[in-house]
Design a protein around this motif. Structure first.
Motif, short mmCIF file in Angstrom:
data_model
loop_
_atom_site.label_atom_id
_atom_site.label_comp_id
_atom_site.label_asym_id
_atom_site.label_seq_id
_atom_site.Cartn_x
_atom_site.Cartn_y
_atom_site.Cartn_z
N ARG A 6 80.84 40.18 -75.99
CA ARG A 6 80.79 38.59 -75.25
C ARG A 6 82.08 38.13 -74.66
O ARG A 6 81.80 37.60 -73.59
N GLU A 7 83.33 38.02 -75.33
CA GLU A 7 84.28 37.63 -74.51
C GLU A 7 84.55 37.77 -72.97
O GLU A 7 84.84 37.50 -71.84
N ASN A 8 84.39 39.74 -73.18
CA ASN A 8 84.55 40.95 -71.67
C ASN A 8 83.27 39.45 -70.71
O ASN A 8 83.45 39.92 -69.77
N ILE A 9 81.62 39.53 -71.20
CA ILE A 9 80.87 39.52 -70.70
C ILE A 9 81.32 38.01 -70.20
O ILE A 9 81.02 37.46 -68.86
N ALA A 10 81.97 36.45 -70.83
CA ALA A 10 82.31 35.52 -69.89
C ALA A 10 83.48 36.38 -69.27
O ALA A 10 83.24 35.32 -67.78
N ARG A 11 84.35 36.49 -69.57
CA ARG A 11 85.24 36.71 -68.17
C ARG A 11 84.63 37.85 -66.94
O ARG A 11 85.34 37.44 -66.03
N ILE A 12 83.48 38.37 -67.11
CA ILE A 12 82.84 38.87 -65.85
C ILE A 12 82.55 38.08 -64.89
O ILE A 12 82.51 37.82 -63.54
N ARG A 13 82.21 37.11 -65.50
CA ARG A 13 81.16 35.73 -65.06
C ARG A 13 82.21 34.71 -64.08
O ARG A 13 81.86 34.37 -63.61
N ARG A 14 83.36 34.14 -65.13
CA ARG A 14 84.59 34.32 -63.93
C ARG A 14 85.64 34.76 -63.59
O ARG A 14 86.01 34.05 -62.32
N GLY A 15 84.92 36.77 -62.97
CA GLY A 15 85.94 37.17 -61.91
C GLY A 15 87.44 37.28 -62.82
O GLY A 15 88.19 37.98 -61.55
N GLU A 16 87.53 37.20 -64.13
CA GLU A 16 88.94 37.39 -64.52
C GLU A 16 88.98 38.59 -65.45
O GLU A 16 89.74 38.50 -66.06
N GLU A 17 88.21 39.35 -65.67
CA GLU A 17 88.41 40.60 -66.21
C GLU A 17 88.91 41.78 -65.72
O GLU A 17 88.79 42.15 -64.37
N SER A 18 89.95 42.45 -65.94
CA SER A 18 90.92 43.26 -65.93
C SER A 18 90.66 44.57 -65.86
O SER A 18 89.11 45.10 -65.91
N ARG A 19 90.48 45.07 -64.61
CA ARG A 19 90.57 46.22 -63.63
C ARG A 19 90.78 47.75 -64.10
O ARG A 19 92.06 47.21 -64.52
N ILE A 20 90.64 48.62 -64.46
CA ILE A 20 90.83 49.98 -64.30
C ILE A 20 92.12 50.07 -63.32
O ILE A 20 91.69 49.84 -62.49
N GLY A 21 92.70 51.26 -64.09
CA GLY A 21 94.14 50.94 -62.90
C GLY A 21 95.31 49.59 -62.38
O GLY A 21 96.36 49.84 -61.50
N ARG A 22 95.04 49.04 -62.84
CA ARG A 22 95.38 47.33 -62.57
C ARG A 22 96.61 47.19 -63.54
O ARG A 22 95.93 46.60 -64.28
#
Length: 194
Positions: free
Chosen positions: A178-194
């Motif tokens: 659920r915390e990841n979902i909130a970050r995805i919605r805000r455009g703040e989720e970390s990405r693979i390789g970054r």
């Protein structure tokens, strides 16, 4: 009756936190206290690199797979397979040996689904890989794969016990993100390789 002992066995095996064990053996920070504070392969990758992450991933996957293979070897009925799969998954989420502070369950759920059938497990894995390739987000890949897992199980295996068990695991996995979902919605989720 003996086959029902597979359920507590699966829970206890699931309760072995691969992330914590690997981190202790490799003298890495406790993944429950550092990084994302999630004892899973992605956080171990951040804290200790690829080797530690791969070992963690395989450990988490095998603790979902092994109880199902044992159950199949004992010709356990499908209800036992379903219950053992859920028990291993719950062990990972709420490990008795580690203060009930577990991970999100992605690799363990994959192991369970591979134990149900290599087809369903492979379909979920391919879904994760395709979404990860295009999105570069581990969490989004896990969420979409989890959402589709009951569909795959229903399509290829059918049967209320396995489908119900998969729905339960998928729902818990999504809730744990659920915390990841909130970050995805805000455009703040970390990405693979970054």
């Amino acid at each position: 009756m003996l086959q029902w002992f597979l359920v507590p066995f699966a829970y206890l095996l699931g309760s072995l936190s691969s992330a914590v064990i690997v981190s202790r053996l490799l003298q890495l920070p406790d993944p429950r206290e550092e990084g994302s504070k999630n004892p899973g392969a992605t956080n171990v990758l951040r804290l200790g690199g690829k080797k530690a992450a791969v070992i963690t991933l395989l450990g988490d996957m095998f603790k979902g797979l092994i109880p199902l293979l044992v159950a199949k070897g004992l010709d356990a009925p499908v209800e036992i397979l379903a219950a053992a799969g859920v028990a291993a998954f719950l062990g990972h989420l709420y490990p008795v040996f580690f203060g009930f502070r577990g991970g999100k369950g992605v690799a363990t759920a994959l192991g369970v689904l591979l134990g149900y059938s290599w087809v369903t497990g492979t379909a979920v894995l391919v879904t994760w890989l395709v979404v990860a390739y295009f999105s570069r987000m581990s969490s989004l890949s896990a969420l979409i794969a989890a959402a589709l897992a009951p569909v795959y199980v229903g399509w290829w295996l059918g049967g209320l016990p396995l489908v119900s068990a998969t729905v339960l695991m998928s729902a818990l996995l999504i809730w744990r993100h659920r915390e990841n979902i909130a970050r995805i919605r805000r455009g703040e989720e970390s990405r693979i390789g970054r």
